[in-house]
Write a protein that holds these residues in place. Structure first.
Motif, PDB file in Angstrom:
ATOM      1  N   MET A   1       3.224 -27.383 -68.738  1.00  0.00           N
ATOM      2  CA  MET A   1       4.219 -26.737 -68.370  1.00  0.00           C
ATOM      3  C   MET A   1       4.430 -28.056 -66.149  1.00  0.00           C
ATOM      4  O   MET A   1       3.538 -27.994 -66.703  1.00  0.00           O
ATOM      5  N   ILE A   2       5.115 -28.840 -66.269  1.00  0.00           N
ATOM      6  CA  ILE A   2       5.107 -29.708 -64.878  1.00  0.00           C
ATOM      7  C   ILE A   2       6.223 -29.135 -64.348  1.00  0.00           C
ATOM      8  O   ILE A   2       7.483 -29.115 -64.256  1.00  0.00           O
ATOM      9  N   VAL A   3       6.204 -28.886 -62.748  1.00  0.00           N
ATOM     10  CA  VAL A   3       6.796 -28.532 -61.898  1.00  0.00           C
ATOM     11  C   VAL A   3       6.591 -29.017 -60.770  1.00  0.00           C
ATOM     12  O   VAL A   3       5.584 -29.536 -60.467  1.00  0.00           O
ATOM     13  N   GLU A   4       7.326 -29.303 -59.529  1.00  0.00           N
ATOM     14  CA  GLU A   4       7.046 -29.752 -58.242  1.00  0.00           C
ATOM     15  C   GLU A   4       6.845 -29.012 -57.348  1.00  0.00           C
ATOM     16  O   GLU A   4       6.745 -27.459 -57.493  1.00  0.00           O
ATOM     17  N   LEU A   5       5.808 -28.968 -56.576  1.00  0.00           N
ATOM     18  CA  LEU A   5       5.171 -28.142 -55.503  1.00  0.00           C
ATOM     19  C   LEU A   5       6.189 -28.363 -54.027  1.00  0.00           C
ATOM     20  O   LEU A   5       6.473 -29.365 -54.291  1.00  0.00           O
ATOM     21  N   GLY A   6       5.602 -27.132 -53.659  1.00  0.00           N
ATOM     22  CA  GLY A   6       6.504 -27.239 -52.533  1.00  0.00           C
ATOM     23  C   GLY A   6       5.422 -28.273 -51.619  1.00  0.00           C
ATOM     24  O   GLY A   6       4.796 -27.982 -51.755  1.00  0.00           O
ATOM     25  N   LYS A   7       6.965 -28.799 -50.266  1.00  0.00           N
ATOM     26  CA  LYS A   7       6.127 -30.280 -49.987  1.00  0.00           C
ATOM     27  C   LYS A   7       5.183 -29.261 -48.673  1.00  0.00           C
ATOM     28  O   LYS A   7       3.850 -30.055 -48.397  1.00  0.00           O
ATOM     29  N   SER A   8       5.900 -27.803 -48.533  1.00  0.00           N
ATOM     30  CA  SER A   8       4.203 -27.434 -47.538  1.00  0.00           C
ATOM     31  C   SER A   8       2.751 -26.761 -48.307  1.00  0.00           C
ATOM     32  O   SER A   8       1.763 -26.350 -47.766  1.00  0.00           O
ATOM     33  N   ASP A   9       2.994 -27.276 -49.700  1.00  0.00           N
ATOM     34  CA  ASP A   9       1.619 -26.704 -50.736  1.00  0.00           C
ATOM     35  C   ASP A   9       0.987 -28.485 -50.648  1.00  0.00           C
ATOM     36  O   ASP A   9       0.638 -28.547 -51.430  1.00  0.00           O
ATOM     37  N   TYR A  10       1.625 -29.292 -50.470  1.00  0.00           N
ATOM     38  CA  TYR A  10       0.977 -30.350 -50.838  1.00  0.00           C
ATOM     39  C   TYR A  10      -0.659 -31.235 -50.538  1.00  0.00           C
ATOM     40  O   TYR A  10      -1.284 -31.599 -51.323  1.00  0.00           O
ATOM     41  N   HIS A  11      -1.119 -29.996 -49.962  1.00  0.00           N
ATOM     42  CA  HIS A  11      -2.502 -30.298 -49.590  1.00  0.00           C
ATOM     43  C   HIS A  11      -2.952 -29.838 -50.297  1.00  0.00           C
ATOM     44  O   HIS A  11      -4.365 -29.648 -51.118  1.00  0.00           O
ATOM     45  N   LEU A  12      -2.937 -29.001 -51.641  1.00  0.00           N
ATOM     46  CA  LEU A  12      -3.287 -28.713 -52.463  1.00  0.00           C
ATOM     47  C   LEU A  12      -3.297 -29.247 -53.829  1.00  0.00           C
ATOM     48  O   LEU A  12      -4.677 -29.434 -54.013  1.00  0.00           O
ATOM     49  N   ILE A  13      -3.593 -30.985 -53.722  1.00  0.00           N
ATOM     50  CA  ILE A  13      -4.019 -31.522 -54.804  1.00  0.00           C
ATOM     51  C   ILE A  13      -4.938 -32.622 -53.563  1.00  0.00           C
ATOM     52  O   ILE A  13      -5.293 -33.529 -54.911  1.00  0.00           O
ATOM     53  N   GLN A  14      -5.453 -32.505 -52.885  1.00  0.00           N
ATOM     54  CA  GLN A  14      -6.648 -33.276 -51.941  1.00  0.00           C
ATOM     55  C   GLN A  14      -7.330 -33.392 -52.934  1.00  0.00           C
ATOM     56  O   GLN A  14      -8.416 -33.846 -53.036  1.00  0.00           O
ATOM     57  N   PRO A  15      -8.361 -31.657 -53.587  1.00  0.00           N
ATOM     58  CA  PRO A  15      -9.318 -31.804 -53.853  1.00  0.00           C
ATOM     59  C   PRO A  15      -9.243 -32.361 -55.245  1.00  0.00           C
ATOM     60  O   PRO A  15      -9.986 -32.677 -55.945  1.00  0.00           O
ATOM     61  N   LEU A  16      -8.083 -32.826 -55.431  1.00  0.00           N
ATOM     62  CA  LEU A  16      -7.977 -33.818 -57.465  1.00  0.00           C
ATOM     63  C   LEU A  16      -8.012 -35.483 -57.134  1.00  0.00           C
ATOM     64  O   LEU A  16      -8.986 -35.901 -57.790  1.00  0.00           O
ATOM     65  N   LEU A  17      -8.346 -35.551 -55.678  1.00  0.00           N
ATOM     66  CA  LEU A  17      -8.550 -37.109 -55.258  1.00  0.00           C
ATOM     67  C   LEU A  17     -10.240 -37.160 -54.846  1.00  0.00           C
ATOM     68  O   LEU A  17     -11.040 -36.718 -53.997  1.00  0.00           O
ATOM     69  N   LYS A  18     -10.487 -37.974 -55.983  1.00  0.00           N
ATOM     70  CA  LYS A  18     -12.589 -37.696 -56.065  1.00  0.00           C
ATOM     71  C   LYS A  18     -12.521 -39.401 -56.155  1.00  0.00           C
ATOM     72  O   LYS A  18     -13.866 -39.879 -55.264  1.00  0.00           O
ATOM     73  N   LYS A  19     -12.592 -40.132 -56.545  1.00  0.00           N
ATOM     74  CA  LYS A  19     -12.860 -41.582 -57.063  1.00  0.00           C
ATOM     75  C   LYS A  19     -12.151 -42.107 -55.244  1.00  0.00           C
ATOM     76  O   LYS A  19     -11.848 -42.181 -54.935  1.00  0.00           O
ATOM     77  N   ASP A  20     -13.425 -43.192 -55.497  1.00  0.00           N
ATOM     78  CA  ASP A  20     -13.015 -43.913 -54.016  1.00  0.00           C
ATOM     79  C   ASP A  20     -11.403 -44.817 -54.137  1.00  0.00           C
ATOM     80  O   ASP A  20     -10.779 -44.452 -52.606  1.00  0.00           O
ATOM     81  N   THR A  21     -11.464 -45.038 -54.953  1.00  0.00           N
ATOM     82  CA  THR A  21     -10.169 -46.230 -55.031  1.00  0.00           C
ATOM     83  C   THR A  21      -8.785 -44.818 -54.333  1.00  0.00           C
ATOM     84  O   THR A  21      -7.982 -45.134 -54.392  1.00  0.00           O
ATOM     85  N   GLU A  22      -9.347 -43.834 -55.413  1.00  0.00           N
ATOM     86  CA  GLU A  22      -7.890 -42.527 -54.566  1.00  0.00           C
ATOM     87  C   GLU A  22      -7.498 -42.153 -53.770  1.00  0.00           C
ATOM     88  O   GLU A  22      -7.196 -41.659 -52.717  1.00  0.00           O
ATOM     89  N   LEU A  23      -9.402 -41.839 -53.109  1.00  0.00           N
ATOM     90  CA  LEU A  23      -9.307 -41.168 -52.177  1.00  0.00           C
ATOM     91  C   LEU A  23      -8.800 -42.397 -50.468  1.00  0.00           C
ATOM     92  O   LEU A  23      -8.405 -41.676 -49.304  1.00  0.00           O
ATOM     93  N   ASP A  24      -8.865 -43.693 -51.507  1.00  0.00           N
ATOM     94  CA  ASP A  24      -8.518 -44.762 -50.694  1.00  0.00           C
ATOM     95  C   ASP A  24      -6.808 -45.245 -50.285  1.00  0.00           C
ATOM     96  O   ASP A  24      -6.736 -45.857 -50.046  1.00  0.00           O
ATOM     97  N   SER A  25      -6.650 -44.166 -51.246  1.00  0.00           N
ATOM     98  CA  SER A  25      -4.829 -44.799 -51.113  1.00  0.00           C
ATOM     99  C   SER A  25      -3.973 -43.717 -50.472  1.00  0.00           C
ATOM    100  O   SER A  25      -3.852 -42.483 -50.159  1.00  0.00           O
ATOM    101  N   LEU A  26      -3.556 -44.569 -49.486  1.00  0.00           N
ATOM    102  CA  LEU A  26      -2.440 -44.859 -48.392  1.00  0.00           C
ATOM    103  C   LEU A  26      -1.339 -44.435 -48.364  1.00  0.00           C
ATOM    104  O   LEU A  26      -0.910 -43.140 -47.886  1.00  0.00           O
ATOM    105  N   LEU A  27      -0.718 -44.163 -49.932  1.00  0.00           N
ATOM    106  CA  LEU A  27       0.575 -44.319 -50.244  1.00  0.00           C
ATOM    107  C   LEU A  27       0.168 -42.418 -50.781  1.00  0.00           C
ATOM    108  O   LEU A  27       1.598 -41.855 -50.219  1.00  0.00           O
ATOM    109  N   ILE A  28      -0.607 -42.403 -51.160  1.00  0.00           N
ATOM    110  CA  ILE A  28      -0.402 -40.686 -51.947  1.00  0.00           C
ATOM    111  C   ILE A  28      -1.144 -40.354 -50.749  1.00  0.00           C
ATOM    112  O   ILE A  28       0.157 -39.001 -50.775  1.00  0.00           O
TER     113      ILE A  28
END
Length: 275
Positions: A1-28
């Protein structure tokens, strides 16, 4: 199942950013912090393990666990039944362009897209060498009297005659006022009409991603380099860190980046197909 995350909860995906290139992504980060337009889709809105970050009108990023069947097994259905319409509604888009950060995700997308007619490319990411920029900027030619270099204003953006240059502007920004409050830009004018411009398209703190474009009639005159150097100088004068990225096949953008003192840092593989 794929669902849209509420904008107030966007911060919940921060722990998924682990690689240097992921952490460096300005657009994300620009989507997460709400500065720029975007949508985030996850497997679990309470504790996401996998996410798709849709940067409106530009690109998608897959992050998190690539082996999460709760997400990947629904990907094609989601694309056909949800993403396709969201893309059309938000920017009139009919293409999906996805970037991945490692080979594991490459294998997942190649399997998922095996029945689609997709192309691959690489997105190149550059970092400014300030000393190199300053040395190059000393040799920037002057504009002839029929042209004028000027800060980008709301009036310039909204002028109907400048529509060609700002065709993609509203993909990045919710409004011109948002841009004026958070971004900046430089334009080259001829008879009051903008013929080339370089401006902020994404913001994450002090980091500003660059977008530069010149009208077809004024191409190949060095305007892209001139207006970009003026914008970069403005950034340096105001404590802003300019960022540059482009796809590998866009040779002209790569050349302008080099002429402005940017140096290649890393690349991400991309997958692109039309609906």
């Amino acid at each position: 199942m794929i669902v849209e995350l509420g904008k107030s909860d966007y911060h919940l995906i921060q722990p998924l950013l682990k690689k240097d290139t992921e952490l460096d992504s300005l657009l994300i980060q620009a989507v997460i912090n709400g500065t720029n337009r975007g949508h985030i889709y996850v497997d679990d809105p309470a504790q996401p393990r996998t996410a798709l970050v849709y940067v409106v009108g530009v690109i998608d990023f897959f992050i998190g666990d690539p082996h999460n069947d709760a997400f990947t097994s629904h990907l094609n259905t989601f694309i056909d039944n949800v993403y396709k319409q969201v893309n059309l509604d938000t920017c009139g888009g009919t293409w999906m362009i996805s970037a991945v950060f490692d080979e594991k995700w490459e294998h997942v997308l190649e399997q998922a897209y095996s029945q689609r007619n997709y192309d691959t490319d690489n997105d190149l990411y550059f970092q400014l060498n300030v000393d190199k920029f300053r040395a190059l900027n000393e040799h920037t030619p002057s504009l002839s009297n029929e042209y004028a270099l000027t800060p980008l204003t709301k009036e310039i953006i909204e002028q109907e005659q400048n529509e060609e240059l700002f065709e993609d502007f509203h993909d990045f920004w919710n409004s011109v006022d948002d841009f004026i409050a958070q971004g900046s830009g430089i334009a080259i004018l001829k008879d009051g009409q903008a013929v080339s411009t370089c401006y902020t398209c994404f913001v994450n703190g002090s980091q500003h991603e660059i977008n530069v474009i010149t009208t077809e009639e004024e191409e190949n005159q060095g305007f892209a380099t001139m207006v970009s150097r003026a914008y970069i100088q403005h950034c340096l004068n105001n404590g802003i860190i300019p960022r540059w990225s482009t796809n590998e096949t866009n040779k002209s953008s790569c050349k302008v980046a080099e002429k402005c003192g940017f140096e290649y840092v890393y690349k991400l593989k991309t997958y692109e197909f039309e609906f």
